[in-house]
Design an enzyme around this catalytic site. Structure first.
Site, PDB file in Angstrom:
ATOM      1  N   HIS A  47       0.874  -1.179   0.000  1.00 28.52           N
ATOM      2  CA  HIS A  47       0.000   0.000   0.000  1.00 28.52           C
ATOM      3  C   HIS A  47       0.912   1.231   0.000  1.00 28.52           C
ATOM      4  O   HIS A  47       1.923   1.238   0.705  1.00 28.52           O
ATOM      5  CB  HIS A  47      -0.782   0.146   1.301  1.00 28.52           C
ATOM      6  N   TYR A 215      -5.829  -7.218  -1.477  1.00 29.51           N
ATOM      7  CA  TYR A 215      -6.027  -6.065  -2.382  1.00 29.51           C
ATOM      8  C   TYR A 215      -5.459  -6.359  -3.769  1.00 29.51           C
ATOM      9  O   TYR A 215      -4.662  -7.297  -3.946  1.00 29.51           O
ATOM     10  CB  TYR A 215      -5.389  -4.798  -1.799  1.00 29.51           C
TER      11      TYR A 215
HETATM   12  P1  FAD Z   1      14.525  -2.998   2.830  1.00 24.75           P
HETATM   13  O1  FAD Z   1      13.324  -2.973   1.950  1.00 24.75           O
HETATM   14  O2  FAD Z   1      14.735  -4.190   3.687  1.00 24.75           O
HETATM   15  O3  FAD Z   1      15.800  -2.794   1.879  1.00 24.75           O
HETATM   16  C1  FAD Z   1      17.103  -2.981   2.369  1.00 24.75           C
HETATM   17  C2  FAD Z   1      18.021  -3.187   1.168  1.00 24.75           C
HETATM   18  O4  FAD Z   1      19.359  -3.224   1.647  1.00 24.75           O
HETATM   19  C3  FAD Z   1      17.768  -4.501   0.438  1.00 24.75           C
HETATM   20  O5  FAD Z   1      17.719  -4.272  -0.956  1.00 24.75           O
HETATM   21  C4  FAD Z   1      18.967  -5.363   0.840  1.00 24.75           C
HETATM   22  O6  FAD Z   1      19.318  -6.318  -0.153  1.00 24.75           O
HETATM   23  C5  FAD Z   1      20.042  -4.306   1.047  1.00 24.75           C
HETATM   24  N1  FAD Z   1      21.112  -4.704   1.975  1.00 24.75           N
HETATM   25  C6  FAD Z   1      20.986  -5.313   3.183  1.00 24.75           C
HETATM   26  N2  FAD Z   1      22.173  -5.518   3.747  1.00 24.75           N
HETATM   27  C7  FAD Z   1      23.106  -5.024   2.875  1.00 24.75           C
HETATM   28  C8  FAD Z   1      24.520  -4.962   2.893  1.00 24.75           C
HETATM   29  N3  FAD Z   1      25.255  -5.447   3.927  1.00 24.75           N
HETATM   30  N4  FAD Z   1      25.172  -4.383   1.840  1.00 24.75           N
HETATM   31  C9  FAD Z   1      24.458  -3.879   0.782  1.00 24.75           C
HETATM   32  N5  FAD Z   1      23.110  -3.943   0.717  1.00 24.75           N
HETATM   33  C10 FAD Z   1      22.430  -4.498   1.754  1.00 24.75           C
HETATM   34  N6  FAD Z   1       5.290  -1.339   4.086  1.00 24.75           N
HETATM   35  C11 FAD Z   1       4.414  -0.476   3.510  1.00 24.75           C
HETATM   36  O7  FAD Z   1       4.674   0.751   3.489  1.00 24.75           O
HETATM   37  N7  FAD Z   1       3.238  -0.917   2.975  1.00 24.75           N
HETATM   38  C12 FAD Z   1       2.906  -2.256   2.977  1.00 24.75           C
HETATM   39  O8  FAD Z   1       1.844  -2.628   2.461  1.00 24.75           O
HETATM   40  C13 FAD Z   1       3.817  -3.199   3.573  1.00 24.75           C
HETATM   41  N8  FAD Z   1       3.544  -4.535   3.624  1.00 24.75           N
HETATM   42  C14 FAD Z   1       4.456  -5.402   4.208  1.00 24.75           C
HETATM   43  C15 FAD Z   1       4.162  -6.788   4.300  1.00 24.75           C
HETATM   44  C16 FAD Z   1       5.082  -7.669   4.905  1.00 24.75           C
HETATM   45  C17 FAD Z   1       4.739  -9.142   5.026  1.00 24.75           C
HETATM   46  C18 FAD Z   1       6.316  -7.179   5.405  1.00 24.75           C
HETATM   47  C19 FAD Z   1       7.317  -8.133   6.050  1.00 24.75           C
HETATM   48  C20 FAD Z   1       6.599  -5.815   5.334  1.00 24.75           C
HETATM   49  C21 FAD Z   1       5.674  -4.913   4.751  1.00 24.75           C
HETATM   50  N9  FAD Z   1       5.919  -3.542   4.693  1.00 24.75           N
HETATM   51  C22 FAD Z   1       5.028  -2.665   4.121  1.00 24.75           C
HETATM   52  C23 FAD Z   1       7.140  -2.998   5.313  1.00 24.75           C
HETATM   53  C24 FAD Z   1       8.199  -2.766   4.309  1.00 24.75           C
HETATM   54  O9  FAD Z   1       8.433  -3.912   3.529  1.00 24.75           O
HETATM   55  C25 FAD Z   1       9.525  -2.354   4.974  1.00 24.75           C
HETATM   56  O10 FAD Z   1       9.287  -1.459   6.018  1.00 24.75           O
HETATM   57  C26 FAD Z   1      10.395  -1.684   3.927  1.00 24.75           C
HETATM   58  O11 FAD Z   1      10.753  -2.613   2.923  1.00 24.75           O
HETATM   59  C27 FAD Z   1      11.650  -1.061   4.530  1.00 24.75           C
HETATM   60  O12 FAD Z   1      12.394  -0.482   3.494  1.00 24.75           O
HETATM   61  P2  FAD Z   1      13.957  -0.280   3.653  1.00 24.75           P
HETATM   62  O13 FAD Z   1      14.397   0.343   2.371  1.00 24.75           O
HETATM   63  O14 FAD Z   1      14.241   0.405   4.935  1.00 24.75           O
HETATM   64  O15 FAD Z   1      14.558  -1.743   3.818  1.00 24.75           O
END
Ligand code: FAD
Length: 385
Positions: A47, A215
């Site tokens: 979403h 959805y």
């Molecule tokens: P991440 O998406 O985890 O990205 C981190 C990135 O860093 C990844 O690409 C990874 O490969 C990379 N990485 C990790 N370690 C290293 C390293 N050492 N060196 C280089 N690269 C690295 N949020 C919403 O807003 N709406 C939703 O509908 C929603 N639904 C969800 C459903 C589920 C089941 C889950 C588990 C989560 C959901 N979320 C949702 C939450 C959302 O997925 C996360 O909060 C979001 O992905 C966080 O984004 P981020 O960029 O902080 O981290």
């Protein structure tokens, strides 16, 4: 180029993509290091609230995202067994009129592609898994699993719940398993057409201790997605997710409405993910390193705002760097934390409690927020600067 200072972003997830695009558009030098060899279209939806569509407007991708997404008129909450409506939260035109942007649901992979599209291929380096990061006082030195090294003036840890940058700042600590899992499945429109049932655009089926959120993930409504929250005492797998099955789902949702049973029957591949968490961190930045998104405040996904918070973090961080100036980066990072911690913590608490929109509450504090309009709080006095 506004500044010769170099930003390194660790992780090209949704938070990392947003901060890289916004920094680049603001005139800074930025390179993203991503551990994955490439991104694939994994089976998941997401979403995106009006709070983040307003940030997409700044990034120049609002229209693209809007066109490929489903635009539900309501978020419905229904009793899992009786089907009785517990809430009807207006979205659609109401969101446009009252929150200043659309509320959409979309495939996560499609969204990710669009978010990365303003970057050039040399801006994101794949196959770069960060192993160490050292702040020398004058710059930051990163080493990667392939034995290479890179330098930057600042490092942004957008590397998710198992963040190496967080570990460098605060020490090694595993996230805690919340005691809940999420099952996920995508269902084709063809499968849905076999049932004489009304599959609503955005609906959460609830009972006392579990739920199923469902959805569409495309504007064409040809792909439907569900994600659950189900208690499971232990998680022992080292994997990010494992396979689940229709039998496991039937057991977990026994007694649920016929529409839920139809969705389970129509599922092809079902996966199961552990929901993990962390206590609030004592700091979000130190000297030349700063955290955002799940690296900083992971949460259970029940408010569908985890990625939205990562994207809001990204936008606020760039706003604060611009406001304080990149040479005064410590003030910029303190300003960023002061202007994010309250809102991100409120969303984290609400999401973890899993009460969001279960009853007819007003979501304006979340969806109506305009990050670029919000007055900045002073990091020391907590007052509006
Ligand atoms: P991440 O998406 O985890 O990205 C981190 C990135 O860093 C990844 O690409 C990874 O490969 C990379 N990485 C990790 N370690 C290293 C390293 N050492 N060196 C280089 N690269 C690295 N949020 C919403 O807003 N709406 C939703 O509908 C929603 N639904 C969800 C459903 C589920 C089941 C889950 C588990 C989560 C959901 N979320 C949702 C939450 C959302 O997925 C996360 O909060 C979001 O992905 C966080 O984004 P981020 O960029 O902080 O981290």
């Amino acid at each position: 180029m506004k500044s010769e200072k170099r930003f390194a972003v660790i992780g090209a997830g949704l938070g990392g993509a947003a901060v890289a695009v916004l920094l680049k558009q603001a005139g800074y030098q930025v390179t993203v290091y991503e551990q994955a060899p490439e991104f694939s279209r994994l089976g998941a939806g997401i979403h995106i609230g009006p709070n983040v569509m307003k940030i997409f407007r700044r990034m120049g991708i609002e229209e693209k995202v809007s066109l490929m997404s489903s635009h539900p008129d309501f978020w419905f909450s229904r009793d899992g067994e009786t089907g009785e409506y517990m809430s009807r939260i207006p979205l659609g035109q109401y969101a446009l009129d009252n929150y200043g942007a659309a509320y959409v649901t979309v495939h996560r992979g499609d969204l990710h592609d669009v978010m990365l599209s303003p970057l050039d291929s040399q801006d994101v380096i794949f196959n770069k898994s960060l192993v160490t990061v050292e702040d020398t006082g004058d710059e930051v030195i990163m080493t990667f699993a392939d034995g290479t090294e890179a330098k930057a003036d600042f490092v942004i840890g957008a590397d998710g719940i198992n963040s190496k940058v967080r570990e460098t700042l605060l020490g090694k600590e595993e996230p805690t398993y919340s005691g809940w899992v999420a099952h996920r499945a995508l269902i084709t429109g063809e499968q849905l057409a076999k049932y004489d049932l009304n599959f609503e655009d955005c609906i959460k089926w609830w009972s006392e201790d579990r739920h199923m959120m469902v959805y569409f993930t495309t504007g064409r409504r040809d792909e439907y997605y569900y994600v659950t929250g189900v208690p499971e005492a232990e998680w022992n797998s080292p994997k990010a997710f494992v396979d689940s099955s229709k039998d496991e789902m039937r057991e977990a949702f026994s007694g649920y409405h016929e529409t839920v049973q139809a969705l389970i029957n129509a599922s092809d591949t079902i996966t199961k993910w552990p929901l993990k968490n962390r206590n609030p961190l004592p700091l979000w930045s130190q000297n030349r390193m700063v955290l955002l998104g799940d690296a900083c405040h992971p949460m259970k996904p029940h408010m569908a705002q985890g990625a939205c918070m990562a994207i809001e973090d990204a936008a606020m961080l760039v706003r604060c760097v611009d406001e304080a100036g990149v040479t005064d980066y410590e003030t910029a990072f303190a300003l960023y934390e002061a202007n994010r911690i309250e809102r991100a913590s409120r969303v984290q608490r609400t999401s973890n409690a899993n009460t969001w929109l279960r009853t007819q509450e007003d979501p304006a504090w979340c969806f109506g927020y305009d990050l670029y309009d919000a007055p900045l709080k002073d990091p020391i006095k907590g007052e509006v600067a």
